[in-house]
Design a protein around this motif. Sequence first.
Motif, mmCIF file in Angstrom:
data_model
loop_
_atom_site.group_PDB
_atom_site.id
_atom_site.type_symbol
_atom_site.label_atom_id
_atom_site.label_comp_id
_atom_site.label_asym_id
_atom_site.label_seq_id
_atom_site.Cartn_x
_atom_site.Cartn_y
_atom_site.Cartn_z
ATOM 1 N N ILE A 1 0.867 -1.178 0.000
ATOM 2 C CA ILE A 1 0.000 0.000 0.000
ATOM 3 C C ILE A 1 0.903 1.226 0.000
ATOM 4 C CG2 ILE A 1 -1.795 1.266 1.253
ATOM 5 C CD1 ILE A 1 -2.787 -1.441 0.319
ATOM 6 N N LEU A 2 0.637 2.154 -0.875
ATOM 7 C CA LEU A 2 1.388 3.401 -0.927
ATOM 8 C C LEU A 2 0.641 4.435 -0.084
ATOM 9 C CD1 LEU A 2 3.883 4.663 -2.356
ATOM 10 C CD2 LEU A 2 2.282 5.525 -4.068
ATOM 11 N N VAL A 3 1.287 4.926 0.978
ATOM 12 C CA VAL A 3 0.670 5.900 1.878
ATOM 13 C C VAL A 3 1.502 7.181 1.826
ATOM 14 C CG1 VAL A 3 -0.063 6.390 4.240
ATOM 15 C CG2 VAL A 3 -0.144 4.052 3.383
ATOM 16 N N GLU B 1 2.944 8.580 -0.528
ATOM 17 C CA GLU B 1 4.116 8.344 -1.377
ATOM 18 C C GLU B 1 5.193 7.462 -0.727
ATOM 19 O OE1 GLU B 1 5.539 11.891 -3.271
ATOM 20 O OE2 GLU B 1 3.508 12.626 -3.603
ATOM 21 N N GLU B 2 4.814 6.725 0.333
ATOM 22 C CA GLU B 2 5.739 5.790 0.970
ATOM 23 C C GLU B 2 5.114 4.398 0.950
ATOM 24 O OE1 GLU B 2 7.655 5.034 5.374
ATOM 25 O OE2 GLU B 2 7.264 7.098 4.739
ATOM 26 N N THR B 3 5.843 3.411 0.449
ATOM 27 C CA THR B 3 5.324 2.051 0.340
ATOM 28 C C THR B 3 5.394 1.331 1.687
ATOM 29 O OG1 THR B 3 6.009 1.917 -1.969
ATOM 30 C CG2 THR B 3 5.555 -0.162 -0.843
ATOM 31 N N HIS B 4 4.288 0.665 2.037
ATOM 32 C CA HIS B 4 4.211 -0.153 3.251
ATOM 33 C C HIS B 4 3.735 -1.541 2.844
ATOM 34 C CE1 HIS B 4 4.653 3.253 6.060
ATOM 35 N NE2 HIS B 4 4.020 3.928 5.121
ATOM 36 N N HIS B 5 4.326 -2.562 3.465
ATOM 37 C CA HIS B 5 3.963 -3.945 3.173
ATOM 38 C C HIS B 5 3.163 -4.528 4.343
ATOM 39 C CE1 HIS B 5 4.138 -7.926 1.452
ATOM 40 N NE2 HIS B 5 4.476 -8.378 2.654
ATOM 41 N N PHE B 6 2.048 -5.175 4.012
ATOM 42 C CA PHE B 6 1.198 -5.825 5.012
ATOM 43 C C PHE B 6 0.920 -7.245 4.556
ATOM 44 C CE2 PHE B 6 0.301 -1.283 5.006
ATOM 45 C CZ PHE B 6 0.513 -0.961 6.332
ATOM 46 N N THR B 7 0.756 -8.147 5.524
ATOM 47 C CA THR B 7 0.523 -9.549 5.189
ATOM 48 C C THR B 7 -0.960 -9.905 5.113
ATOM 49 O OG1 THR B 7 0.702 -10.150 7.517
ATOM 50 C CG2 THR B 7 2.707 -10.300 6.197
ATOM 51 N N GLU B 8 -1.813 -9.062 5.681
ATOM 52 C CA GLU B 8 -3.252 -9.340 5.700
ATOM 53 C C GLU B 8 -4.020 -8.153 5.141
ATOM 54 O OE1 GLU B 8 -4.455 -10.168 9.683
ATOM 55 O OE2 GLU B 8 -2.891 -11.651 9.993
ATOM 56 N N PRO B 9 -5.216 -8.394 4.613
ATOM 57 C CA PRO B 9 -6.068 -7.278 4.207
ATOM 58 C C PRO B 9 -6.382 -6.396 5.414
ATOM 59 C CG PRO B 9 -6.925 -9.346 3.369
ATOM 60 C CD PRO B 9 -5.821 -9.680 4.331
ATOM 61 N N ALA C 1 -14.967 0.244 7.334
ATOM 62 C CA ALA C 1 -15.364 -0.877 6.475
ATOM 63 C C ALA C 1 -14.617 -0.909 5.140
ATOM 64 C CB ALA C 1 -16.873 -0.809 6.210
ATOM 65 N N HIS C 2 -13.914 0.157 4.800
ATOM 66 C CA HIS C 2 -13.252 0.225 3.490
ATOM 67 C C HIS C 2 -11.989 -0.635 3.493
ATOM 68 C CE1 HIS C 2 -12.452 2.181 -0.412
ATOM 69 N NE2 HIS C 2 -11.204 1.847 -0.106
ATOM 70 N N LEU C 3 -12.046 -1.765 2.778
ATOM 71 C CA LEU C 3 -10.906 -2.677 2.684
ATOM 72 C C LEU C 3 -9.941 -2.209 1.605
ATOM 73 C CD1 LEU C 3 -12.435 -6.253 2.991
ATOM 74 C CD2 LEU C 3 -10.812 -5.163 4.534
ATOM 75 N N LEU C 4 -8.683 -2.187 1.953
ATOM 76 C CA LEU C 4 -7.652 -1.814 0.996
ATOM 77 C C LEU C 4 -7.217 -3.032 0.202
ATOM 78 C CD1 LEU C 4 -5.659 0.500 3.379
ATOM 79 C CD2 LEU C 4 -7.016 1.212 1.402
ATOM 80 N N GLU C 5 -6.772 -2.793 -1.024
ATOM 81 C CA GLU C 5 -6.310 -3.861 -1.899
ATOM 82 C C GLU C 5 -4.849 -3.618 -2.271
ATOM 83 O OE1 GLU C 5 -8.867 -4.337 -5.260
ATOM 84 O OE2 GLU C 5 -10.677 -4.212 -4.049
ATOM 85 N N ASP C 6 -4.171 -4.683 -2.662
ATOM 86 C CA ASP C 6 -2.782 -4.578 -3.066
ATOM 87 C C ASP C 6 -2.630 -3.504 -4.138
ATOM 88 O OD1 ASP C 6 -0.053 -5.333 -3.110
ATOM 89 O OD2 ASP C 6 -0.420 -6.503 -4.928
ATOM 90 N N GLY C 7 -1.674 -2.605 -3.930
ATOM 91 C CA GLY C 7 -1.408 -1.560 -4.907
ATOM 92 C C GLY C 7 -2.191 -0.277 -4.699
ATOM 93 N N ASP C 8 -3.097 -0.257 -3.711
ATOM 94 C CA ASP C 8 -3.860 0.976 -3.460
ATOM 95 C C ASP C 8 -2.920 2.107 -3.072
ATOM 96 O OD1 ASP C 8 -6.369 0.016 -4.065
ATOM 97 O OD2 ASP C 8 -7.011 -0.205 -1.981
ATOM 98 N N GLN C 9 -3.315 3.311 -3.461
ATOM 99 C CA GLN C 9 -2.581 4.519 -3.102
ATOM 100 C C GLN C 9 -3.454 5.332 -2.155
ATOM 101 O OE1 GLN C 9 -1.242 6.585 -6.599
ATOM 102 N NE2 GLN C 9 -0.544 4.695 -7.564
ATOM 103 N N VAL C 10 -2.952 5.546 -0.949
ATOM 104 C CA VAL C 10 -3.696 6.264 0.083
ATOM 105 C C VAL C 10 -3.025 7.611 0.323
ATOM 106 C CG1 VAL C 10 -4.467 6.226 2.498
ATOM 107 C CG2 VAL C 10 -4.401 4.102 1.169
#
Length: 66
Positions: free
Chosen positions: A3-5, A7-15, A48-57
């Motif tokens: 997830i890009l937050v 402009e910084e990339t963060h890696h998560f293992t779960e939705p 309730a808003h689930l993030l998906e791989d590659g989302d930009q926040v």
Amino acid sequence: MNILVNEETHHFTEPLTLNTLLNLLELNPAGSALAVNQVIIPRDNWPAHLLEDGDQVLLFQAIAGG
């Protein structure tokens, strides 16, 4: 999943939801607005808003002015 937050990339293992993201990154949402993939997400939808791989926040502060 990546997830890009602000402009910084963060890696998560779960939705995760927007609220969970803010908690994990210790970001203060007071007076803030959130956009996911350039679409503003109403605060009521953050839990309730689930993030998906590659989302930009983008978390930004609301500024009053005139």
